[in-house]
Design an enzyme around this catalytic site. Structure first.
Site, PDB file in Angstrom:
ATOM      1  N   ASN A  68      42.806 -15.440 -73.037  1.00  0.00           N
ATOM      2  CA  ASN A  68      41.643 -14.705 -72.916  1.00  0.00           C
ATOM      3  C   ASN A  68      40.661 -14.588 -74.171  1.00  0.00           C
ATOM      4  OD1 ASN A  68      39.562 -12.661 -72.226  1.00  0.00           O
ATOM      5  ND2 ASN A  68      40.990 -11.106 -71.362  1.00  0.00           N
ATOM      6  N   TYR A 103      39.096  -8.246 -80.092  1.00  0.00           N
ATOM      7  CA  TYR A 103      40.195  -7.525 -80.733  1.00  0.00           C
ATOM      8  C   TYR A 103      40.014  -8.058 -82.414  1.00  0.00           C
ATOM      9  CZ  TYR A 103      41.642  -5.952 -76.227  1.00  0.00           C
ATOM     10  OH  TYR A 103      41.700  -5.401 -75.167  1.00  0.00           O
ATOM     11  N   VAL A 142      36.174  -3.675 -68.260  1.00  0.00           N
ATOM     12  CA  VAL A 142      35.027  -3.560 -68.012  1.00  0.00           C
ATOM     13  C   VAL A 142      34.560  -4.284 -66.769  1.00  0.00           C
ATOM     14  CG1 VAL A 142      32.546  -4.150 -69.058  1.00  0.00           C
ATOM     15  CG2 VAL A 142      34.527  -3.708 -70.578  1.00  0.00           C
ATOM     16  N   GLU A 162      48.732  -5.765 -75.828  1.00  0.00           N
ATOM     17  CA  GLU A 162      48.925  -7.133 -75.555  1.00  0.00           C
ATOM     18  C   GLU A 162      47.675  -7.713 -74.719  1.00  0.00           C
ATOM     19  OE1 GLU A 162      52.814  -5.196 -75.506  1.00  0.00           O
ATOM     20  OE2 GLU A 162      50.990  -4.732 -74.247  1.00  0.00           O
TER      21      GLU A 162
END
Length: 156
Positions: free
Chosen positions: A117, A124, A80, A112
């Site tokens: 992060n 997720y 993004v 992955e």
């Protein structure tokens, strides 16, 4: 129109092609310290990978790259534009991708993600992905390499 309705983005979702590469590369380079090269994106297009984008009033704000193998989808890149991060564009991309995978009768979506992060991992996990593995020294990093978490969401 209510205040809540006024805040809901009216983004569009569309397949991307070679002519979108300049915008894709601009976002990739702005968002990543180790961006994919133009050649990598060209190879993805040539190989027939899915490249889809989120658009805000005609402007590309994010994209995904997916490799499909039989009934498994592998998310290779979800990115993004930093100028619109933390406004739901990543979730929008992921939701559209999951809808497309379900419509195509995919069994799962794999990915992955950098172990550090936190924002991506939270996205997720909130979308139902779970850890299924670990890749040591998978990503380039300032002081060597960074590990990756391998995550999967079952779709069927």
């Amino acid at each position: 129109m209510s205040t809540a309705a006024a805040r809901v983005p009216s983004w569009d979702w569309a397949a991307l092609a070679g002519e979108d590469l300049p915008e894709i590369l601009a976002i990739e380079e702005a968002a990543h310290p180790y961006p994919w090269s133009e050649a990598v994106f060209e190879d993805c297009l040539r190989a027939g990978y899915r490249l889809d984008g989120a658009f805000d009033r005609g402007q590309l704000i994010g994209y995904s790259v997916v490799m499909t193998v039989l009934d498994e989808w592998h998310l290779l890149n979800l990115c993004v534009d930093p100028a619109v991060q933390r406004r739901g564009a990543g979730r929008f991309l992921l939701e559209r991708l999951l809808e497309s995978a379900v419509a195509a009768e995919a069994s799962c979506l794999l990915l992955e993600v950098r172990a550090g992060n936190r924002a991506a991992i939270a996205l997720y996990e909130s979308a139902g992905f779970a850890d299924i593995g670990h890749r040591k020294a998978y990503y380039p990093a300032p002081n060597g390499r960074e590990d990756a978490r391998v995550m999967r969401r079952l779709l069927s």
